[in-house]
Design an enzyme around this catalytic site. Structure first.
Site, PDB file in Angstrom:
ATOM      1  N   ARG A  15       0.834  -1.200   0.000  1.00 36.00           N
ATOM      2  CA  ARG A  15       0.000   0.000   0.000  1.00 36.00           C
ATOM      3  C   ARG A  15       0.868   1.248   0.000  1.00 36.00           C
ATOM      4  O   ARG A  15       1.821   1.334   0.767  1.00 36.00           O
ATOM      5  CB  ARG A  15      -0.928   0.006   1.220  1.00 36.00           C
ATOM      6  N   SER A  99      -8.512   0.084  -0.128  1.00 35.50           N
ATOM      7  CA  SER A  99      -9.602  -0.005   0.842  1.00 35.50           C
ATOM      8  C   SER A  99     -10.177   1.372   1.150  1.00 35.50           C
ATOM      9  O   SER A  99     -10.733   2.021   0.284  1.00 35.50           O
ATOM     10  CB  SER A  99      -9.111  -0.718   2.109  1.00 35.50           C
ATOM     11  N   HIS A 100      -9.998   1.836   2.400  1.00 34.34           N
ATOM     12  CA  HIS A 100     -10.596   3.091   2.849  1.00 34.34           C
ATOM     13  C   HIS A 100      -9.628   4.266   2.758  1.00 34.34           C
ATOM     14  O   HIS A 100      -9.991   5.386   3.108  1.00 34.34           O
ATOM     15  CB  HIS A 100     -11.062   2.946   4.306  1.00 34.34           C
ATOM     16  N   LYS A 109      -3.865  -6.557  -2.332  1.00 30.11           N
ATOM     17  CA  LYS A 109      -4.136  -7.624  -1.378  1.00 30.11           C
ATOM     18  C   LYS A 109      -3.946  -8.945  -2.114  1.00 30.11           C
ATOM     19  O   LYS A 109      -4.564  -9.163  -3.165  1.00 30.11           O
ATOM     20  CB  LYS A 109      -5.560  -7.509  -0.825  1.00 30.11           C
ATOM     21  N   ASP A 243     -17.123  -0.009   3.155  1.00 27.09           N
ATOM     22  CA  ASP A 243     -15.889   0.736   2.922  1.00 27.09           C
ATOM     23  C   ASP A 243     -15.547   0.676   1.434  1.00 27.09           C
ATOM     24  O   ASP A 243     -16.310   0.153   0.623  1.00 27.09           O
ATOM     25  CB  ASP A 243     -14.751   0.234   3.810  1.00 27.09           C
ATOM     26  N   ASP A 245     -13.494  -0.893  -0.643  1.00 28.88           N
ATOM     27  CA  ASP A 245     -13.435  -2.142  -1.409  1.00 28.88           C
ATOM     28  C   ASP A 245     -14.530  -3.112  -0.990  1.00 28.88           C
ATOM     29  O   ASP A 245     -14.545  -4.263  -1.419  1.00 28.88           O
ATOM     30  CB  ASP A 245     -12.058  -2.794  -1.305  1.00 28.88           C
ATOM     31  N   ASP A 247     -15.321  -4.831   1.598  1.00 26.54           N
ATOM     32  CA  ASP A 247     -15.144  -6.070   2.358  1.00 26.54           C
ATOM     33  C   ASP A 247     -15.593  -5.915   3.802  1.00 26.54           C
ATOM     34  O   ASP A 247     -15.683  -6.896   4.534  1.00 26.54           O
ATOM     35  CB  ASP A 247     -13.699  -6.578   2.284  1.00 26.54           C
ATOM     36  N   ARG A 248     -15.886  -4.678   4.229  1.00 29.14           N
ATOM     37  CA  ARG A 248     -16.410  -4.445   5.577  1.00 29.14           C
ATOM     38  C   ARG A 248     -17.779  -3.798   5.474  1.00 29.14           C
ATOM     39  O   ARG A 248     -18.020  -2.972   4.592  1.00 29.14           O
ATOM     40  CB  ARG A 248     -15.481  -3.519   6.369  1.00 29.14           C
ATOM     41  N   HIS A 331     -14.743  -6.626  10.195  1.00 23.04           N
ATOM     42  CA  HIS A 331     -14.394  -7.706   9.274  1.00 23.04           C
ATOM     43  C   HIS A 331     -15.062  -8.983   9.790  1.00 23.04           C
ATOM     44  O   HIS A 331     -14.947  -9.314  10.969  1.00 23.04           O
ATOM     45  CB  HIS A 331     -12.880  -7.918   9.222  1.00 23.04           C
TER      46      HIS A 331
END
Length: 454
Positions: A15, A99-100, A109, A243, A245, A247-248, A331
């Site tokens: 990242r 992500s965020h 990832k 978020d 991407d 995933d949350r 998560h």
């Protein structure tokens, strides 16, 4: 470019700022290294909606193909959609997302076949070593028979698979507001919700990696404000925020009040245990509420406590055969989803639980929200070890108080606990406290903060 990989290769992913810290040329080297380290004949690659994502993703794919790997490109996707593809196709995978994080960031990832995590101890360090060597010495020539690149659509299959795990066909009609934050939830929610007895009120579904409305980080209360206002204004049954991407997932009730991720963990754990005949192991990290292990035991399951971090949760799920795992960061991990995290599946469980009874969400989750919590409080400190030692000195030997060192330092008594753990990347200590009531929690929180900041 001259790259300092120590700044962008983190514990669990890659990242950094594009193009200042990394670019497409470097992404190509990561792709080549990923193909070599996994030894895979084929991989799958996807990306989010950030402006830099398509170019980085394609460069990675070409780098992997140059080392002989056939690459399936699934294009725009959420992180859990990439995990689905990795699991369903049984291929190592790479997801391009930050992500965020703000728009100027991007990342990768990585996972092995079956969505198994790749971190420092499971391949990421080896990938970094190869990329650093190639930066210094030059990249290897492509193999004699490079791999191929082909496109594949997985969105509808992903949606169908999730719906097969949670039956919502018989629930009462619900009105749900979803804030996608201009992230990948705007891409995945419509096909997942299609045909269900849901009235969807979309917010910020336009894919825009510059995040024009608010950051796609619902963990920050400021980014939930729009959703909290919209839910009661619409007379909706609940609100869900994803978020960047997707995933949350974060949930607010019919009044616009946030629902604790620990309460969601407990609710989903109870449902997964019921689905498995009242048996099974459920993983929770050590900053989730005490409600979680209590509910797991009440429903016949075995709770297992882990360190904070998805690599620890996934490793313990694989070791123990756990059916479900949850973190207070929202998560949620499922055995039926290759032990990977998926906010969408957790959201479907909440909708099924709410729609399977007549009461409002606030009443439903009350049984899963039994204690007063502080939330995570960060303090900048000059010496993390010295402050942790000061806390140990202050509490060691107190009657009825126990200490453990699973992750930082946890201090616990019959009706309260707190955990202090150091950040791996910043001079911070992170405090989480919980108690039987607000007054006790406030007292314990302030006492711990006085030592941390003393």
């Amino acid at each position: 470019m001259t790259a300092d990989l120590s700044q962008i290769v983190k514990a669990y992913d890659v990242r950094g700022v594009v193009p200042d810290q990394w670019d497409e040329a470097l992404a190509g080297l990561f792709g080549a290294a990923f193909a070599e380290v996994t030894g895979a004949a084929a991989i799958v690659v996807g990306h989010d909606m950030r402006p830099s994502s398509p170019g980085l993703s394609r460069a990675f794919a070409r780098g992997a193909a140059d080392r002989g790997a056939d690459v399936t490109e699934i294009g725009l996707c959420s992180t859990d959609q990439l995990y689905y593809a990795s699991g369903a196709l049984d291929l190592p995978g790479a997801m391009f997302t930050a992500s965020h994080n703000p728009a100027r960031y991007n990342g990768i990832k990585l996972c092995r076949a079956g969505a198994a995590p790749v971190g420092q101890d499971t391949g990421l360090a080896q990938i970094r070593e190869r990329v650093e060597r190639w930066l210094a010495e030059g990249a290897p020539d492509p193999v004699d028979r490079p791999g191929t690149l082909c496109a594949r659509e997985t969105l509808q299959d992903y949606a169908a698979y999730l719906r097969s795990l949670v039956d919502l066909t018989a629930i009462r009609p619900l009105k749900v507001v979803v804030d996608a934050g201009n992230g990948m939830g705007g891409h995945t929610v419509p096909p997942v919700f299609a045909g269900l007895p849901l009235t969807l009120v979309p917010m910020y579904f336009e894919l825009d990696g510059t995040f024009p409305n608010h950051e796609a980080n619902p963990l920050d209360p400021a980014n939930l404000v729009d959703l909290q206002k919209r839910v009661p204004a619409e007379g909706a049954d609940l609100g869900i925020a994803f978020d960047g991407d997707a995933d949350r997932c974060f949930v607010v009730d019919e009044n616009g009040d946030p629902v604790s991720p620990s309460a969601i963990t407990a609710l989903v754990a109870a449902r997964e245990l019921a689905r498995n005949g009242g048996k099974g192991t459920v993983i929770h990290n050590l900053i989730t509420s005490r409600t979680v292990p209590e509910v797991v035991k009440e429903n016949g399951g075995t709770p297992v406590r882990t360190r904070v971090g998805h690599s620890f949760i996934k490793a313990e799920m694989a070791r123990s055969g756990a059916i479900f795992g949850g973190e207070h960061s929202a998560h949620y991990y499922f055995k039926d989803f290759w032990n990977a995290d998926t906010g969408m599946l957790a959201a479907l469980h909440v909708l099924a639980a709410l729609g399977g009874q007549e009461g409002p969400l606030s009443a439903l989750v009350a049984q899963y929200d039994r204690y007063a919590g502080s939330g995570e409080i960060n303090s900048t400190v000059a010496d993390q070890s010295a402050r942790l030692a000061a806390i140990r000195t202050a509490y060691e030997g107190r009657a009825g108080v126990t200490l453990d060192d699973l992750d930082g330092l946890t201090v616990a008594a019959a009706d309260w606990w707190f955990n202090v753990r150091p950040s791996n990347t910043e001079p911070l200590l992170r405090l989480n406290a919980e108690a039987k009531d607000e007054a006790t929690m406030t007292k314990i929180r302030d006492e711990a903060l006085a030592i941390i900041r003393g």
